[in-house]
Design a protein around this motif. Structure first.
Motif: not given
Length: 393
Positions: A71-79
């Protein structure tokens, strides 16, 4: 179980005041709202094996958490949080007795192409839960959102769509047969006006409302042991939307459809009042012979980026968390209470509700908000573990 008293304002204020003198920087990438000075003690994960929500809950109900990922995690700058953040994994293993996949079992994550299933992340969650003696809630088999483009934009006949959905349910539910405590089979089929999503849900639009019953039948055939749920938001209290579910479920049960449960997500906000009739709403579904659950609990608040919540906001948030926990505990047959995330830096809230944040029960350094203690205290009183030396401050 007996109903609980709400944590008083003075008790919460004492929790807020008896705390470390300075903010602690969040480890790792990203970051949630600023932690106010003097709020919560920092305690390394796993320091006290019984000082957690799981021990406090005892045998009352399953206390769960959604695992961040997809979800939205794939667009964040963390692994990827689940595979890369070891302290976070320790919290998931020690605090909870049930786990849910936030996005890793949704269509767009599992089905990148028509002829491809990618179970890598879903398998990892199921294996992790088994290794730690936890159960898993499957989420979700039929939904109007987060479908892959090849579904939403594909040129399929109704017959083809029906076979695609049937194959998906048999394949996914069948793969985890005997390993899932519950499945959210059908998710969010009513809109905010309590109308069936006959246009926005491709499955209902193209296959008709009858497909709802088919989904439950197929899931039951694929995994006869799993409890099969309807799941939705804004159905915490008795209102037009929860009434629509009640009427639908009554009809389905009369037709022998294997519906086993009804769950409210519990995405709450301090902008709005608390659903005082939450317990009454869950109870009426329990009176139909269903299991009930709260599946996605978080309590967001107005917090500007880079700012800290006020003590008053933290007090009110703790009150909301405690009252939901008490409501769940008061309904016989309410089998699980799941938090939709545990760290603010991984929460979906700031992405989805700009201007609102700080919705979880832990700060990003793993120290505990008043909301954590509100949940823990409610669980401990219901389980008979209130005052146990392991549940220390």
């Amino acid at each position: 179980m007996r109903r609980r008293q709400i944590l008083t304002a003075g008790a919460v204020a004492t929790t807020i005041a008896a705390a470390a003198p300075a903010a602690i920087a969040a480890p790792g990438g990203g970051g949630g709202p600023k932690k106010p000075p003097g709020n919560g003690r920092s305690k390394p994960p796993g320091l006290a094996k019984k000082d957690n929500l799981a021990f406090a809950a005892g045998d009352t109900l399953k206390i769960g958490c959604a695992i961040a990922g997809g979800g939205h995690h794939t667009d964040e700058d963390y692994p990827d949080p689940f595979t890369s953040d070891q302290p976070y994994r320790e919290v998931l293993a020690s605090e909870f007795t049930s786990l849910s996949a936030e996005n890793q079992m949704k269509w767009d994550h599992l089905r990148p192409a028509p002829d491809t299933y990618d179970f890598t992340d879903a398998d990892a969650i199921a294996d992790f839960a088994e290794a730690n003696g936890q159960v898993v809630r499957g989420h979700t088999l039929m939904w109007h959102s987060q479908n892959p483009e090849w579904i939403e934009q594909g040129d399929h006949t109704p017959e083809q769509l029906r076979e695609i959905l049937r194959d998906h349910i048999y394949t996914v539910a069948g793969r985890y047969a005997g390993r899932m405590q519950q499945w959210d089979v059908v998710n969010e089929i009513f809109d905010d006006n309590a109308e069936l999503r006959t246009t926005g849900n491709i499955w209902i639009r193209e296959l008709g409302p009858e497909i709802i019953a088919d989904c439950f039948r197929w899931a039951n055939e694929a995994d006869p042991e799993a409890l099969l749920f309807f799941n939705d938001y804004n159905v915490d209290g008795i209102n037009a939307k929860s009434d629509a579910y009640y009427a639908l479920i009554v009809d389905l049960l009369a037709d022998g459809v294997p519906v086993h449960g009804f769950s409210t997500q519990g995405h709450l906000s301090l902008r709005y009042g608390f659903p005082d009739d939450l317990a009454d709403n869950l109870q009426r579904f329990a009176d139909l012979g269903l299991q009930t659950a709260v599946t996605e609990l978080d309590v967001r608040m107005d917090v500007a980026e880079g700012e800290a919540p006020t003590p008053e906001q933290l007090e009110q948030q703790a009150d909301y968390y405690r009252r939901v926990t008490e409501a769940a505990l008061s309904v016989e047959g309410c089998s699980s209470l799941t938090l939709w995330g545990v760290l603010d830096k991984y929460s979906w809230v700031p992405v989805t509700f700009p201007g609102e944040a700080a919705a979880t029960v832990l700060w990003d350094d793993f120290s505990r908000k008043p909301a954590y203690y509100a949940v823990q205290d409610a669980l401990a009183e219901a389980s008979g573990r209130e005052g146990h030396p392991a549940l220390r401050r």
